[in-house]
Design an enzyme around this catalytic site. Structure first.
Site, short mmCIF file in Angstrom:
data_model
loop_
_atom_site.label_atom_id
_atom_site.label_comp_id
_atom_site.label_asym_id
_atom_site.label_seq_id
_atom_site.Cartn_x
_atom_site.Cartn_y
_atom_site.Cartn_z
N PHE A 89 0.53 -1.31 -0.07
CA PHE A 89 0.02 0.08 -0.06
C PHE A 89 0.93 1.24 -0.01
O PHE A 89 0.35 2.33 0.06
CB PHE A 89 -0.95 0.05 1.25
N LYS A 90 2.01 1.05 0.14
CA LYS A 90 3.10 2.33 0.03
C LYS A 90 3.15 3.52 -0.56
O LYS A 90 3.48 4.21 -0.72
CB LYS A 90 3.89 1.96 1.10
#
Ligand SMILES: *Cc1c(COP(=O)(O)O)cnc(C)c1O
Length: 485
Positions: free
Chosen positions: A119-120
């Site tokens: 998700f980064k």
């Protein structure tokens, strides 16, 4: 919109001033002076803007959210930056963050379809474009120095590769990342990306970054910056997918459509992801519960249960099978405590600047306002262990045919403890299983699915410099590569 520090400094700044900065000068974190309120009419309009995740919908929604917080980038430019960032080409799907039903009332929001499968990417990809834009505007350069044990470093490199004005120097502990993670980072051939493998452990890498940052003369001369999770722009980018998750879950045609409130469960480490959920809720997004899921490193679960915030020593920080949540302190947590304490910067400064450095802990449990205030903010928490993780991965695969990664498994395990009738529970999927193959094999006895673009990645040529754990050696390398370009 102006930004202030959580530690009470009277100074105020605009978005682009804090974009390239780390901590505020008084050691605090930046937050907006207030959270813009999104009323029901605006939310209804945003439903049209997002348009069920039709092509361009997510980028348009991102522009709506960001423009409430950024007034020093012209609207047309900001819109173009969002459109450049959130594309089907980068995320593999027009919805960007598709919501998938898992089981009764429980949904997975897919945040890991970006280039590094965690998700980064959602925030880092935007940060790369914002950095390039702002550096060009100022005619400046930036050299990003970081340490990584996996997800953050690769997300930063894929976001900054080929960007003008930016170089990345990323330290990682030699031989300690998974072969997949090493291949992801070291196969990048871009001129502006420098991988440095340090003969040591992650803490050695982090110490070198700290030493370089403390060398103020070197830092200024070589324009050293960071991209760590306390950057407000990263947090802001993450706020968008809470709105996108809500809009999908409450969509009258494809979502449950029965409720106008939702809950989220967030696999958490540094409190960056769930802090974005807190911001969305403060803006008026109808979030019932914000459930913080931790692994064995349960700093945050302990706080929400007892009011005690206790930083762990390195020796007490467990190496787990959800390694991106292996933290000793939660670096974004100060932002939430600032809001929890009614934005009392003097008190936050005393807690984080003094009490924590002296005692390694502070205790809000005795504060009569604490339990009520934390729950008024919607917060709940729970913890998951290696055994829970394995059991959850197995159960979800056997019952639903869905393979989830170890961090998402921690989320699903804890989410199941907080289900409420009629309120959709959205678990944020923070990585894909291929990144943590060893534990998937342990749970399922088979290899995880590998997205086709990663076929054979381990065999690609690698570009990495091996170095002793020496600050001087790293500084010499940086100086040499800054001069040559
Ligand atoms: C970084 C990360 C987390 C933790 O997110 P925080 O913002 O630090 O709370 C969880 N899962 C994965 C896969 C990550 O990479």
């Amino acid at each position: 919109m102006l930004y202030l520090s959580t530690r009470g400094d009277p100074g105020r700044k605009h978005f682009c001033e804090i974009l390239l900065e780390g901590l505020a000068p008084d050691g605090g974190l930046y937050l907006p002076e207030h959270y813009p309120r999104v009323d029901a009419a605006t939310l209804a309009r945003w439903r049209g803007v997002f348009n069920g995740g039709a092509p361009g919908g997510y980028a348009a929604l991102a522009f709506e959210v960001l423009s409430l917080y950024i007034d020093d980038i012209p609207a047309a430019d900001l819109r173009a930056l969002c459109e450049k960032t959130y594309t089907e080409a980068v995320y593999g799907t027009p919805q960007i963050v598709p919501l998938k039903p898992l089981e009764d009332g429980v949904w997975l929001e897919a945040l890991s379809n970006g280039p590094t499968l965690a998700f980064k990417d959602m925030a880092m990809q935007l940060l790369g474009n914002l950095f390039e834009y702002e550096l060009a505007r100022r005619g400046e350069q930036l050299n990003i120095l970081g340490a990584t044990s996996g997800d953050t470093g690769s997300a930063a490199e894929y976001a900054m590769r080929g960007k003008k004005g930016v170089r990345v120097f990323m330290l990682s502990p030699h031989g300690r990342m998974s072969p997949f993670q090493q291949a992801q980072m070291f196969s990048l051939m871009d001129e502006n990306i420098h991988n440095i493998a340090i003969e040591g452990v992650f803490d050695d890498c982090q110490d070198i970054v700290k030493n370089v940052s403390n060398d103020l003369a070197f830092k200024r001369q070589h324009k050293i910056g960071t991209v760590n999770s306390i950057n407000w722009a990263r947090l802001l980018a993450q706020v968008v997918y809470y709105f996108a998750g809500y809009l999908q879950a409450t969509d009258p045609t494809t979502g449950s459509g029965r409720s106008d409130r939702v809950s989220f469960t967030v696999p958490s480490g540094n409190f960056g992801n769930v802090c974005a959920g807190h911001v969305a809720r403060q803006m008026g997004l109808p979030i019932e519960q914000l459930v913080v899921a931790t692994n064995e490193n349960d700093v945050l679960d302990e706080f929400f249960r007892t009011g005690v915030y206790r930083v762990r020593a390195s020796a007490d920080t467990h190496e787990t099978s959800s390694p991106s949540m292996d933290i000793s302190k939660a670096s974004n947590f100060e932002r939430f405590v600032f809001d929890l304490l009614g934005r009392d910067g003097v008190r936050v400064k005393a807690l984080f600047g003094e009490t924590l450095s002296r005692d390694g802990r502070f205790d809000l449990g005795a504060d009569p306002a604490f339990p009520e205030a934390a729950s008024r903010h919607g917060f709940r928490s729970g913890k998951s262990t290696h055994a829970n993780r394995i059991e959850t991965i197995r159960d979800v695969f056997q019952r639903h045919g869905v393979m989830i990664d170890t961090h998402t498994a921690d989320g699903v395990k804890v989410a199941r403890e907080f289900l409420q009738d009629g309120t959709p529970m959205i678990v944020l999927e923070t990585a894909l299983p291929i990144k943590f193959a060893e534990t998937i094999v342990e749970a399922l006895g088979r290899q995880p699915h590998r997205p086709p673009q990663f076929e054979g990645i381990e065999d690609l040529p690698k570009r990495v410099r091996l170095m002793p754990a020496s600050t001087a050696a790293v500084q010499a390398f940086i100086a040499e590569h800054c001069a040559s370009a």
